[in-house]
Design a protein around this motif. Structure first.
Motif, mmCIF file in Angstrom:
data_model
loop_
_atom_site.group_PDB
_atom_site.id
_atom_site.type_symbol
_atom_site.label_atom_id
_atom_site.label_comp_id
_atom_site.label_asym_id
_atom_site.label_seq_id
_atom_site.Cartn_x
_atom_site.Cartn_y
_atom_site.Cartn_z
ATOM 1 N N ILE A 1 7.157 -67.844 -66.991
ATOM 2 C CA ILE A 1 6.432 -66.667 -66.503
ATOM 3 C C ILE A 1 7.425 -65.641 -65.987
ATOM 4 N N THR A 2 7.327 -64.424 -66.487
ATOM 5 C CA THR A 2 8.047 -63.288 -65.906
ATOM 6 C C THR A 2 7.005 -62.249 -65.516
ATOM 7 N N CYS A 3 6.953 -61.952 -64.227
ATOM 8 C CA CYS A 3 5.990 -60.964 -63.744
ATOM 9 C C CYS A 3 6.752 -59.935 -62.926
ATOM 10 N N ASP A 4 6.910 -58.724 -63.469
ATOM 11 C CA ASP A 4 7.620 -57.668 -62.754
ATOM 12 C C ASP A 4 6.756 -56.438 -62.518
ATOM 13 N N THR A 5 5.588 -56.389 -63.126
ATOM 14 C CA THR A 5 4.616 -55.335 -62.850
ATOM 15 C C THR A 5 3.315 -56.024 -62.475
ATOM 16 N N TRP A 6 3.009 -56.033 -61.188
ATOM 17 C CA TRP A 6 1.875 -56.802 -60.690
ATOM 18 C C TRP A 6 0.602 -55.996 -60.877
ATOM 19 N N GLN A 7 -0.296 -56.553 -61.678
ATOM 20 C CA GLN A 7 -1.520 -55.852 -62.009
ATOM 21 C C GLN A 7 -2.743 -56.738 -61.766
ATOM 22 N N TYR A 8 -3.852 -56.071 -61.505
ATOM 23 C CA TYR A 8 -5.094 -56.754 -61.209
ATOM 24 C C TYR A 8 -6.202 -56.173 -62.078
ATOM 25 N N TRP A 9 -7.139 -57.014 -62.472
ATOM 26 C CA TRP A 9 -8.249 -56.603 -63.313
ATOM 27 C C TRP A 9 -9.298 -55.898 -62.471
ATOM 28 N N THR A 10 -9.649 -54.682 -62.842
ATOM 29 C CA THR A 10 -10.615 -53.887 -62.084
ATOM 30 C C THR A 10 -12.042 -54.102 -62.543
ATOM 31 N N GLY A 11 -12.209 -54.794 -63.631
ATOM 32 C CA GLY A 11 -13.520 -54.953 -64.228
ATOM 33 C C GLY A 11 -13.603 -54.293 -65.585
ATOM 34 N N SER A 12 -12.692 -53.337 -65.799
ATOM 35 C CA SER A 12 -12.666 -52.654 -67.097
ATOM 36 C C SER A 12 -11.254 -52.499 -67.648
ATOM 37 N N ALA A 13 -10.252 -52.618 -66.777
ATOM 38 C CA ALA A 13 -8.862 -52.448 -67.218
ATOM 39 C C ALA A 13 -7.943 -53.054 -66.164
ATOM 40 N N TYR A 14 -6.679 -53.218 -66.544
ATOM 41 C CA TYR A 14 -5.674 -53.642 -65.570
ATOM 42 C C TYR A 14 -5.082 -52.414 -64.887
ATOM 43 N N ALA A 15 -4.846 -52.528 -63.571
ATOM 44 C CA ALA A 15 -4.262 -51.427 -62.802
ATOM 45 C C ALA A 15 -3.223 -51.990 -61.850
#
Length: 590
Positions: free
Chosen positions: A166-180
């Protein structure tokens, strides 16, 4: 050569090949098992869990009757006390149950299904409360985008499988319609890990291998309070949570200069909510972290849990960790393998680990524990800590430091605190802080002596049913963890006869085996040796679960096999019999 001659020679050759195949097939049909044994990579297959992907919700499922095993929180205390034989429970799947129950869990077998899981937990108002999810395969994120689970309130059984690379350098969360990105999303967190925030969750038997968590953002307006909390398994433990038999190896780095409180750990970043409990059992962490801070900040660093909020409980049993932290710019730090800052109750029992900090400004850093203001109980700990600036000779760290007059070690229940000393006058606990040294023993001149003592101690009952002392020292990555629970297979040994009939091999009783254990053979089971000797013109090759005979036979228990299973004997022909009876001169009917 004319065409007629060629066809004649070709026909004779074909008849020879057919004859040999016919003879082998006839002989094989008479044996208790066939002879087809091509190569199988045992590490890539779970012979019990062959999930099927439904079309309704995107998750896989186990077929009716499949058995799976998990480390059971309800058996931990009894197993450690010797009143339970195992700390695991076997579940038999009932496909008639609603999917998502323990007896018919959601099964995650691919990165696509992991994405479905991530999105479901972001939009489900209960965050999976009462739902059961299991990992049914290793997931390799090499070259793939990894998205963490934003909130989790259910049960997740890893089944000994891994999330790796796993490489995670841009932490994003699902808003319900897209990742932000965090900060622009309506879902903002201060927790970062495979699970960002766990709430009343149980996570067992999960491997997080070769992860690289980078640039966890700082955000002062977040759900869980200002801060940046990073842990390989979970960023924030919010409420009562249970982490059993989870093992991690990886790194946490950032090019951000933090101006806000941070906690960094190989397991859990932060435990919050007064009156709640976090239980960690049979876990390992191998962590390297490199971070930067402004001059007013205090990093909290740990192998398992840097920070436990006021008036809660942290319990850690039978765990190992190696921590290496490098940081710059901070005013000072709080560090400890088990925990570095707590205002609650701490129980630490059976822990081995090392901590090395490269920094010029530090305080409240203990090899085992840093600052505490409530009751701490310690048993059977073996730790080494080193701390100092880049290029400098690092000083040894005390095992435990306290800085509040009311703080103390519970002298009546604490014992066997072991630490590598730095001088003849070295004490394992900081003095002048209300700490009693009663019942605390053992300081060692170097780590080799200390680790040798740990091996001797944990090789005795009742500890040796958990600890593999040959793996104490060195790396504590998941494959080298001395406390990893590889789960157990309860094996019944049988012969497979013609027409798919099964015959009990009464000389080989049903027994329990762990990964790597040697299976019955003529060399280690006298009764089975007699049984083998009674089979004229048979050579015993090993064991298999594959009735079609397409797998290479096993002589030791491979990974991914657990629960109640049946193994079948694989037989071949001795060379002497083949050489005497299979001739190129044989006719087809022979």
């Amino acid at each position: 050569m004319n065409s007629k001659t060629f066809r004649a020679k070709y026909l004779k050759f074909a008849i020879l090949i057919i004859s040999v195949c016919f003879i082998l097939g006839a002989i094989s049909a008479c044996l208790p098992f066939n002879m087809s044994i091509p190569t199988l990579d045992n590490d890539s297959i779970n012979t019990l869990a062959r999930p099927t992907t439904p079309t309704t919700n995107g998750f896989s499922y186990f077929n009716d009757g499949v058995k799976y095993v998990y480390t059971d929180k309800d058996k931990v205390d009894a197993f450690r006390a010797g009143t339970e034989d195992f700390d695991i429970t076997t579940v038999t799947v009932k496909s008639s149950e609603v999917q998502g129950t323990q007896t018919n869990p959601h099964v995650i077998t691919s990165i696509d299904e992991w994405e479905i899981f991530v999105k479901k937990m972001a939009t489900d108002s209960t965050y999976g409360r009462g739902q059961y999810y299991v990992l049914g395969n290793d997931l390799d994120f090499d070259g793939e985008v990894f998205h963490p689970v934003v909130n989790f309130n259910g049960t997740f059984y890893g089944l000994g499988y891994s999330l790796k690379n796993i490489t995670c350098d841009t932490w994003q969360y699902w808003t319900g319609s897209a990742y932000a990105n965090i900060g622009t999303s309506s879902i903002a967190h201060s927790g970062f890990g495979v699970f960002c925030q766990i709430v009343g969750a149980t996570i067992t038997d999960l491997i997080v291998k070769d992860y690289s968590f980078q640039n966890a953002p700082q955000n002062s307006t977040v759900l869980s309070g200002a801060g940046t909390y990073v842990g390989a398994i979970a960023g924030i433990s919010y409420g009562n949570n249970i982490i059993l038999n989870c093992h991690t190896v990886g790194e946490i780095t950032s090019n951000i200069t933090y101006s806000i409180q941070t906690s960094t750990s190989g397991l859990i970043g932060h435990h919050q909510v007064a009156g709640t409990k976090l239980l960690v059992y049979r876990c390992s962490s191998e962590i390297d972290a490199t971070l930067a801070y402004n001059s007013s900040q205090v990093p909290l660093l740990s192998g398992f849990l840097p920070y436990a909020y006021i008036d809660n409980t942290f319990v850690i049993y039978d765990c190992v960790s190696n921590c290496r932290f490098t940081y710059t710019g901070a005013r000072y730090n709080h560090a400890g393998i088990a925990i570095c800052w707590t205002n609650g109750t701490v129980e630490v029992e059976n822990v081995v680990g090392t901590m090395e900090i490269t920094a010029s400004n530090y305080n409240y850093s203990g090899a085992l524990m840093g600052h505490a203001t409530s009751t701490v109980t310690i048993k059977n700990t073996y730790v080494e800590g080193k701390i100092g600036a880049v290029g400098a000779t690092k000083n040894s760290m005390q095992a435990v430091t306290h800085n509040s007059s009311g703080a103390g070690i519970s002298a009546s229940t604490s014992s066997n605190l072991n630490v590598v000393k730095s001088s003849a006058s070295y004490a394992p606990l900081q003095s002048g802080s209300g700490v009693s040294l009663a019942g605390i023993t053992s300081e060692y001149g170097n780590a080799d002596i200390m680790l040798a003592s740990a091996k001797t101690f944990f090789d005795s009952e009742p500890y040796n049913k958990i600890w593999d002392v040959s793996k104490i020292g060195g790396s504590y990555d998941p494959d080298n963890s001395p406390v990893r629970n590889y789960l157990v297979a309860t094996i019944t040994f049988k012969n497979l006869l013609s027409e798919d009939k099964e015959q009990d091999i009464v000389s080989v009783p049903t027994d329990d085996y762990m990964q790597g254990d040697v299976l019955p053979s003529a060399s280690n089971n006298a009764n089975f040796a007699s049984y083998i000797a009674s089979k004229t013109n048979h050579v015993f090759k090993g064991w298999t679960m594959d009735k079609e005979g397409k797998t290479e036979p096993w002589t030791t228990l491979p990974s991914g096999v657990f629960g109640d299973v049946t193994f079948y004997a694989v037989w071949g022909l001795p060379d002497s019999y083949v050489n005497s009876n299979i001739k190129t001169s044989l006719s087809v009917d022979k």
